[in-house]
Design an enzyme around this catalytic site. Structure first.
Site, PDB file in Angstrom:
ATOM      1  N   ASP A  38      39.392  45.685  42.173  1.00 28.73           N
ATOM      2  CA  ASP A  38      39.735  44.474  42.815  1.00 28.73           C
ATOM      3  C   ASP A  38      40.927  43.865  42.258  1.00 28.73           C
ATOM      4  O   ASP A  38      41.517  43.073  43.152  1.00 28.73           O
ATOM      5  CB  ASP A  38      38.271  43.590  42.673  1.00 28.73           C
ATOM      6  CG  ASP A  38      37.280  44.385  43.363  1.00 28.73           C
ATOM      7  OD1 ASP A  38      37.472  45.282  44.261  1.00 28.73           O
ATOM      8  OD2 ASP A  38      36.185  43.871  43.058  1.00 28.73           O
TER       9      ASP A  38
HETATM   10  P1  NAP Z   1      36.153  46.465  39.782  1.00 22.30           P
HETATM   11  O1  NAP Z   1      36.684  45.972  40.731  1.00 22.30           O
HETATM   12  O2  NAP Z   1      34.655  46.330  39.363  1.00 22.30           O
HETATM   13  O3  NAP Z   1      36.612  48.050  39.507  1.00 22.30           O
HETATM   14  C1  NAP Z   1      35.809  48.756  38.544  1.00 22.30           C
HETATM   15  C2  NAP Z   1      36.406  50.327  38.784  1.00 22.30           C
HETATM   16  O4  NAP Z   1      36.172  50.875  37.505  1.00 22.30           O
HETATM   17  C3  NAP Z   1      35.616  50.849  39.820  1.00 22.30           C
HETATM   18  O5  NAP Z   1      36.270  51.110  40.884  1.00 22.30           O
HETATM   19  C4  NAP Z   1      35.313  52.297  39.189  1.00 22.30           C
HETATM   20  O6  NAP Z   1      35.727  53.383  39.945  1.00 22.30           O
HETATM   21  C5  NAP Z   1      35.991  52.468  37.810  1.00 22.30           C
HETATM   22  N1  NAP Z   1      35.194  52.862  36.625  1.00 22.30           N
HETATM   23  C6  NAP Z   1      33.749  52.668  36.593  1.00 22.30           C
HETATM   24  N2  NAP Z   1      33.369  53.685  35.497  1.00 22.30           N
HETATM   25  C7  NAP Z   1      34.533  54.380  35.029  1.00 22.30           C
HETATM   26  C8  NAP Z   1      34.779  55.035  33.997  1.00 22.30           C
HETATM   27  N3  NAP Z   1      33.961  55.323  33.090  1.00 22.30           N
HETATM   28  N4  NAP Z   1      35.928  55.317  33.852  1.00 22.30           N
HETATM   29  C9  NAP Z   1      37.037  54.966  34.555  1.00 22.30           C
HETATM   30  N5  NAP Z   1      36.827  54.275  35.727  1.00 22.30           N
HETATM   31  C10 NAP Z   1      35.688  53.660  35.856  1.00 22.30           C
HETATM   32  O7  NAP Z   1      36.550  45.832  38.342  1.00 22.30           O
HETATM   33  P2  NAP Z   1      37.756  44.793  37.871  1.00 22.30           P
HETATM   34  O8  NAP Z   1      38.924  45.286  38.586  1.00 22.30           O
HETATM   35  O9  NAP Z   1      37.960  44.532  36.397  1.00 22.30           O
HETATM   36  O10 NAP Z   1      37.155  43.569  38.624  1.00 22.30           O
HETATM   37  C11 NAP Z   1      36.088  42.790  38.341  1.00 22.30           C
HETATM   38  C12 NAP Z   1      35.492  42.461  39.548  1.00 22.30           C
HETATM   39  O11 NAP Z   1      34.153  41.650  39.074  1.00 22.30           O
HETATM   40  C13 NAP Z   1      35.914  41.481  40.437  1.00 22.30           C
HETATM   41  O12 NAP Z   1      35.797  41.635  41.912  1.00 22.30           O
HETATM   42  C14 NAP Z   1      35.700  40.392  39.969  1.00 22.30           C
HETATM   43  O13 NAP Z   1      35.715  39.278  41.140  1.00 22.30           O
HETATM   44  C15 NAP Z   1      34.186  40.580  39.917  1.00 22.30           C
HETATM   45  N6  NAP Z   1      33.593  39.657  38.874  1.00 22.30           N
HETATM   46  C16 NAP Z   1      34.222  39.299  37.649  1.00 22.30           C
HETATM   47  C17 NAP Z   1      33.605  38.126  36.848  1.00 22.30           C
HETATM   48  C18 NAP Z   1      34.159  37.821  35.613  1.00 22.30           C
HETATM   49  O14 NAP Z   1      33.734  36.821  35.117  1.00 22.30           O
HETATM   50  N7  NAP Z   1      35.042  38.765  34.815  1.00 22.30           N
HETATM   51  C19 NAP Z   1      32.725  37.421  37.193  1.00 22.30           C
HETATM   52  C20 NAP Z   1      31.937  37.644  38.584  1.00 22.30           C
HETATM   53  C21 NAP Z   1      32.437  38.683  39.453  1.00 22.30           C
HETATM   54  P3  NAP Z   1      34.934  54.866  39.887  1.00 22.30           P
HETATM   55  O15 NAP Z   1      33.291  54.759  40.150  1.00 22.30           O
HETATM   56  O16 NAP Z   1      35.574  55.634  41.072  1.00 22.30           O
HETATM   57  O17 NAP Z   1      35.373  55.595  38.632  1.00 22.30           O
END
Ligand code: NAP
Length: 478
Positions: free
Chosen positions: A400
């Protein structure tokens, strides 16, 4: 003046100062560990201060001492075991549980004072009015925090799904009814101080906590947890008024304010308003209503060997860590890769998005664990202008936070969320296991772009293979 009171006052003052210093130190990665220890020491001091006071007062029976000691030993041991055992990826659930415990403590303290009052002789109208208001606030906020946090933890653990009726307007009516009952109980408590109104307030606020948290889900959950953290501080501060503890008032106010600031930072990072988080239903319900494309049409995948060859020719590389890196626990392997690149005089930096991962600072903590130099961690606003002059971007388990839809597609649920402009770089490698969506559950337009190549596999496995390939190319130490 009683000597034990003076000792307790001095210890409390020292504890408050150390706590404030600890919280200040937490704002920098470099000082965070020491700051955490300082804040923990401040808490220990406050417990010692309380014990000193109790030892000086004769009103505590042997039986009460027994329960105080059992509670302290049990609580401390459980906290220490949890802190050691819980993986970083389950931190939001753990924080939710701790918030729930904080809320319950404040609720129980207020209930204890309300049901078993000690000072019934010297009646002072204003003093008892303040006491009743403090008790009511403690019960109201404490019960909401407790039930809301337990629901949040159960949802994050996957034990509880979001019931479909909570996505309709009915939920607002149900919550308004509980809020009105709580108000009636509160007014009744002020006027008649009846035991039944105390219990009515406990029950209605407990249901209000459940009713407010149940409809929320997906990416909004950590925001709610941060808000509940703030509530637990408010409940603790009002419990401080109930029992006359300045330390509890100060510590509770600090937690309340810190939780509110964190909530605001997270909302900003996700481009969500607090109102839409609390009253807008789940993000998935909004995704269903969005008109964005969901199919990929132009995916290019490549081998680890091709990725290594491109890296060998690069001068400037940016790493974008995301939640998947934490899941794969690949931070140490990543550090090995970047050390090899640096030995080949390739400049390496890490782009840190404010909400990458599942909690604020998740990526900073993960990379600090692998001894990545702090100066290489660059905030989003600092590093975004650098992408056009970058040869290779390695997106590691992030999704994301690198989705260009957030800037280009007004129909996207992510529209308006600040993101890392990785597509501006010459070549982008996205390392993930398959084509699954990120936390928001939507398609990522980055994967379809001509300068993006997917390297499919678990992040740790791909990075270990990359080390072998780079070494085969003669880069880095053998
Ligand atoms: P993300 O959008 O959740 O994407 C994580 C990606 O990691 C997934 O597409 C997944 O694809 C891949 N993945 C999972 N396991 C894996 C592995 N073992 N090896 C390689 N890839 C792997 O992560 P992000 O870009 O860090 O974004 C964070 C999200 O969380 C945002 O939407 C944010 O708004 C939300 N959020 C964050 C917080 C905060 O405080 N940090 C709080 C609330 C919400 P595959 O399954 O295809 O591998």
């Amino acid at each position: 003046m009683d000597i034990s009171l003076i000792i307790q006052f001095v210890i409390d003052l020292l504890a408050v100062l150390l706590l404030a210093l600890g919280i200040k130190g937490l704002s920098k990665v470099r000082s965070a560990r020491t700051a955490n220890r300082l804040a923990a020491f401040a808490m220990l001091l406050s417990v010692i201060g309380l014990f000193t006071f109790y030892l000086g007062s004769s009103g505590i029976s042997i039986g009460a001492w027994f329960w105080i000691i059992i509670g302290t030993v049990l609580g401390s041991s459980l906290g220490a075991i949890l802190a050691r055992k819980v993986p970083m990826t389950s931190m939001p659930e753990t924080v939710a549980l701790f918030n729930g415990c904080g809320g319950m403590s404040s609720l129980l303290v207020a209930l204890g004072v309300a049901l078993f009052p000690t000072n019934t002789e010297n009646f002072d109208f204003f003093q008892s009015l303040i006491e009743i208001i403090s008790i009511s606030v403690s019960i109201f906020v404490g019960a909401i925090t407790f039930s809301g946090s337990i629901i949040a933890m159960a949802k994050l653990q996957g034990w509880l799904a979001t019931p479909s009726w909570t996505q309709s307007k009915i939920r607002h009516i149900v919550n308004i009814v509980f809020a009105i009952i709580s108000l009636i109980a509160f007014l009744d408590l002020i006027q008649y101080s009846s035991v039944s109104s105390i219990w009515l307030l406990v029950i209605s606020s407990t249901f209000l906590g459940i009713g407010v948290t149940l409809p929320i889900g997906g990416a909004d959950m950590p925001v709610v947890i941060s808000l509940l953290n703030s509530y637990s501080g408010i409940a603790a501060a009002s419990a401080g008024f109930v029992v006359g503890s300045q330390l509890l008032i100060v510590a509770g106010a600090m937690v309340g304010a810190a939780g509110l600031i964190l909530t605001q930072v997270m909302c900003k990072g996700m481009n969500r308003s607090l109102i839409s988080v609390l009253f807008g239903g789940t993000l998935s319900a909004q995704i269903k209503n969005s008109s964005s494309e969901t199919e990929y049409t132009n995916i290019t995948s490549c081998s680890v060997e091709e990725c290594a060859l491109t890296l060998e020719a690069a001068n400037k590389v940016i790493i974008v860590p995301g939640y998947g890196l934490a899941v794969a626990q690949a931070q140490h392997t990543l550090r090995e890769v970047t050390k090899i690149l640096e030995q080949n005089n390739i400049e390496v930096n890490y782009a840190i998005h404010p909400v990458a991962g599942r909690m604020p600072g998740h990526m900073n903590v993960l990379l600090a664990e692998a001894d990545v130099p702090y100066e290489q961690l660059k905030e989003m606003d600092t590093i975004n202008p650098d992408f056009p002059a970058t040869d290779v971007v390695l997106v590691l388990g992030a999704n994301d936070v690198v989705n260009p839809q957030a800037k280009n597609d007004q129909n996207s649920p992510l529209y308006g969320m600040p993101v890392l402009d990785v597509q501006e770089a010459r070549t982008v490698f996205v390392i993930k296991r398959g084509m699954s969506a990120g936390y928001s559950g939507i398609k990522n337009d980055l994967f379809d772009l001509p300068n993006t190549s997917m390297v499919f596999g678990d992040a740790k496995k791909v990075l270990s293979d990359l080390i072998s390939e780079l070494r085969d190319l003669g880069i880095g130490v053998k």
